[in-house]
Design a protein around this motif. Structure first.
Motif, PDB file in Angstrom:
ATOM      1  N   TYR A  72       0.873  -1.056  -0.072  1.00 57.75           N
ATOM      2  CA  TYR A  72      -0.038  -0.078   0.048  1.00 57.75           C
ATOM      3  C   TYR A  72       0.887   1.234  -0.244  1.00 57.75           C
ATOM      4  N   ASP A  73       2.073   1.207   0.545  1.00 57.33           N
ATOM      5  CA  ASP A  73       2.860   2.429   0.818  1.00 57.33           C
ATOM      6  C   ASP A  73       3.815   2.432  -0.611  1.00 57.33           C
ATOM      7  N   GLY A  74       3.282   1.770  -1.645  1.00 59.00           N
ATOM      8  CA  GLY A  74       4.267   1.872  -2.866  1.00 59.00           C
ATOM      9  C   GLY A  74       5.646   1.078  -2.921  1.00 59.00           C
ATOM     10  N   ARG A  75       5.977   0.391  -1.809  1.00 58.18           N
ATOM     11  CA  ARG A  75       7.051  -0.545  -1.878  1.00 58.18           C
ATOM     12  C   ARG A  75       6.788  -1.826  -2.582  1.00 58.18           C
ATOM     13  N   ILE A  76       7.896  -2.516  -3.000  1.00 54.04           N
ATOM     14  CA  ILE A  76       7.621  -3.854  -3.497  1.00 54.04           C
ATOM     15  C   ILE A  76       8.491  -4.799  -2.382  1.00 54.04           C
ATOM     16  N   LEU A  77       7.656  -5.905  -1.825  1.00 54.94           N
ATOM     17  CA  LEU A  77       8.295  -6.767  -0.929  1.00 54.94           C
ATOM     18  C   LEU A  77       8.649  -7.933  -1.943  1.00 54.94           C
ATOM     19  N   TYR A  78       9.886  -8.581  -1.842  1.00 57.76           N
ATOM     20  CA  TYR A  78      10.022  -9.640  -2.787  1.00 57.76           C
ATOM     21  C   TYR A  78      10.914 -10.674  -1.940  1.00 57.76           C
ATOM     22  N   THR A  79      10.976 -12.014  -2.567  1.00 56.36           N
ATOM     23  CA  THR A  79      11.807 -12.944  -2.261  1.00 56.36           C
ATOM     24  C   THR A  79      12.049 -13.873  -3.527  1.00 56.36           C
ATOM     25  N   PHE A  80      13.344 -13.931  -3.952  1.00 50.98           N
ATOM     26  CA  PHE A  80      13.612 -14.719  -4.928  1.00 50.98           C
ATOM     27  C   PHE A  80      14.121 -16.055  -4.422  1.00 50.98           C
ATOM     28  N   ARG A  81      13.804 -16.978  -5.163  1.00 47.85           N
ATOM     29  CA  ARG A  81      14.293 -18.311  -4.762  1.00 47.85           C
ATOM     30  C   ARG A  81      14.727 -19.146  -6.038  1.00 47.85           C
ATOM     31  N   LYS A  82      15.794 -19.931  -5.966  1.00 46.82           N
ATOM     32  CA  LYS A  82      16.319 -20.868  -6.789  1.00 46.82           C
ATOM     33  C   LYS A  82      16.693 -22.305  -6.267  1.00 46.82           C
ATOM     34  N   GLY A  83      15.937 -23.212  -6.989  1.00 49.17           N
ATOM     35  CA  GLY A  83      15.882 -24.429  -6.557  1.00 49.17           C
ATOM     36  C   GLY A  83      15.418 -24.589  -5.253  1.00 49.17           C
TER      37      GLY A  83
END
Length: 110
Positions: A72-83
């Motif tokens: 809502y505040d304009g930020r992006i919450l992210y998690t990247f995973r590989k395998g």
């Protein structure tokens, strides 16, 4: 204004059980979708509204997973995973997120 069917679906499907996303959330979701379209990678998921009042996307490409939330505040919450293992996470503005995503994609190809 929004051309991605899933964003239109979110806007048309907002009922009393769902929150109404603000303009910055929708714009950030559109920016992410445009980027994915531009790099021509298949997208297996779509943005969905969450009980935490965010827009969430699980995007999988080969052995890569991207868990993305437009907050809502304009930020992006992210998690990247590989395998199946976490390889990166954070919470940043869209302007900082796209270069992080680009770098991760480039590093993951090798």
């Amino acid at each position: 204004m929004y051309t991605h069917p899933e964003i239109v679906e979110i806007l048309n499907g907002s009922g009393p059980e769902f929150f109404t996303p603000n303009a910055v959330m929708l714009q950030n979701a559109a920016t992410i979708l445009n980027y994915i379209d531009d790099i021509n990678l298949e997208r297996t998921g779509k943005f969905e509204q969450t009980p935490a009042e965010s827009l969430y996307l699980l995007w999988a490409a080969e052995d890569l997973e991207f868990h993305l939330e437009c907050l809502y505040d304009g930020r992006i919450l992210y998690t990247f995973r590989k395998g199946g293992y976490g390889r990166g996470n954070g919470c940043v503005s869209i302007d900082k997120f796209i270069p992080i995503l680009q770098d991760y994609l480039l590093m993951s190809i090798w």
